[in-house]
Design an enzyme around this catalytic site. Structure first.
Site, PDB file in Angstrom:
ATOM      1  N   GLU A 132      20.696  39.771 -33.974  1.00 26.79           N
ATOM      2  CA  GLU A 132      21.076  40.711 -35.035  1.00 26.79           C
ATOM      3  C   GLU A 132      19.943  40.846 -36.058  1.00 26.79           C
ATOM      4  OE1 GLU A 132      23.534  42.608 -34.193  1.00 26.79           O
ATOM      5  OE2 GLU A 132      25.107  42.071 -35.628  1.00 26.79           O
ATOM      6  N   THR A 185      22.341  50.236 -39.021  1.00 26.84           N
ATOM      7  CA  THR A 185      22.569  49.170 -40.013  1.00 26.84           C
ATOM      8  C   THR A 185      21.335  48.962 -40.878  1.00 26.84           C
ATOM      9  OG1 THR A 185      24.159  48.105 -38.570  1.00 26.84           O
ATOM     10  CG2 THR A 185      23.198  46.718 -40.268  1.00 26.84           C
TER      11      THR A 185
HETATM   12  N1  HSE Z   1      27.546  43.090 -43.049  1.00 25.33           N
HETATM   13  C1  HSE Z   1      26.679  43.988 -42.350  1.00 25.33           C
HETATM   14  C2  HSE Z   1      26.363  45.170 -43.245  1.00 25.33           C
HETATM   15  C3  HSE Z   1      27.355  44.427 -41.105  1.00 25.33           C
HETATM   16  O1  HSE Z   1      27.287  45.708 -43.858  1.00 25.33           O
HETATM   17  O2  HSE Z   1      25.199  45.552 -43.334  1.00 25.33           O
HETATM   18  C4  HSE Z   1      26.628  45.405 -40.265  1.00 25.33           C
HETATM   19  O3  HSE Z   1      27.444  45.779 -39.161  1.00 25.33           O
END
Ligand code: HSE
Length: 310
Positions: A132, A185
């Site tokens: 990730e 993201t």
């Molecule tokens: N917590 C992360 C964000 C999750 O909001 O950037 C991304 O899927």
């Protein structure tokens, strides 16, 4: 060398859930990515990628969520083999439904099976979280944790890594609406403020605490009135056309709360599954986007058990 293919279903997850940015995550029972793999004498390689959005997913294992997570597991286990991989996406990338997280978690889960299940759940989570970090522009384990552990997860700390799993109520119905809009993201993280005020910190701590209480006691009303976000969704609202209209429509038609799923653009709505209102909520949110000629896919789902061998 064993030629047996192992197949894993790795589910979509929703993260943040209002106050729990980068800490809260919830596994859905569907949709899922399917990751298949078998041992090979040569290096790890990806031989097939299919499903929605697969045309933009790299085959190079070093640039692919599955490949990176698999390599991490093989390294930790000192494996003397590679893995031949097939990826069938059920969760489109750039959706806010934990697409890269599902692939990473599915890859780690699969590789751990092929290594004789040497790693703990937390070690698998860390391998997937590394993927990730490389792919999504920031270390966050809030999707990969529920994807591995199932249920609702809270990351207390990243260093040292400490995650707690809580069984969510079974009547926590979820409607996921995914408009035909792409939000990476990494881009959604660039619009976030660098600091938060004490006022907003207090607001988030209060809501996060009661949300956890609601999950532990199975109180849907406490959960839903605690899904509040004074910082992250407000910063991202500009990335998702019609977000507020869609949320309003969901709540007017039976949802107990509606909010931005993860980093978006999906819109999550929680409702009491026993009311059977999932279809209505899904249709109404879809209609908001249809009015502007934007296609919108929907799923009606519930909490799930995380990665599983199929
Ligand atoms: N917590 C992360 C964000 C999750 O909001 O950037 C991304 O899927």
């Amino acid at each position: 060398m064993s030629e047996e293919w192992v197949r894993i279903a790795a589910p979509a997850t929703t993260s943040n859930i209002g106050p729990g940015f980068d800490t809260f995550g919830l596994a859905m029972s569907e949709p899922c990515d399917i990751i298949e793999g078998r041992k090979t004498d040569s290096d790890t390689r990806i031989v097939e990628i299919t499903g929605p959005g697969s045309e933009n997913i790299p085959f190079n294992p070093k640039a692919n969520s599955v490949g990176i997570a698999v390599e991490q597991v093989l390294k930790r286990c000192n494996a003397d083999f590679g893995i031949e991989l097939k990826i069938k996406k059920g969760i489109r990338p750039c959706s806010g439904m934990g697409s890269s997280g599902a692939s990473a978690a599915g890859g780690a889960f699969l590789a751990n099976i092929l290594c004789g299940e040497k790693l703990s759940s937390n070690e698998m989570i860390l391998c997937a979280a590394h993927a990730e970090d490389v792919i999504s522009g920031g270390l966050h384990a809030d999707n990969v944790s529920p994807c591995i552990l199932g249920g609702f997860t809270v990351i207390r700390s990243y260093e040292p890594f400490d995650v707690i799993r809580i069984e969510p109520p079974n009547n926590l119905g979820m409607v996921v609406a995914l408009p035909d809009i792409m939000v990476a993201t990494s881009d959604a993280r660039k619009v976030l403020p660098a600091e938060v005020s004490v006022k907003n910190l207090v607001f988030h701590v209060g809501n996060a605490s009661t949300l956890v209480y609601g999950m532990m006691t199975g109180d849907l009303n406490v959960i839903c009135r605690s899904v509040k976000d004074a910082v992250f969704e407000p910063a991202r609202v500009k990335l998702v056309p019609l977000l507020k209209e869609a949320e309003k429509e969901a709540v007017s038609n039976g949802a107990l709360v509606s909010f931005l799923g993860g980093s978006g653009p999906c819109i999550m709505s929680f409702y009491d599954f026993n009311t059977g209102l999932g279809d209505t909520i899904a249709e109404k949110v879809k209609a908001v986007y249809a009015e502007k000629n934007i296609k919108c896919d929907t799923w009606i789902t519930r909490p799930g058990i995380g990665c599983k061998r199929i």
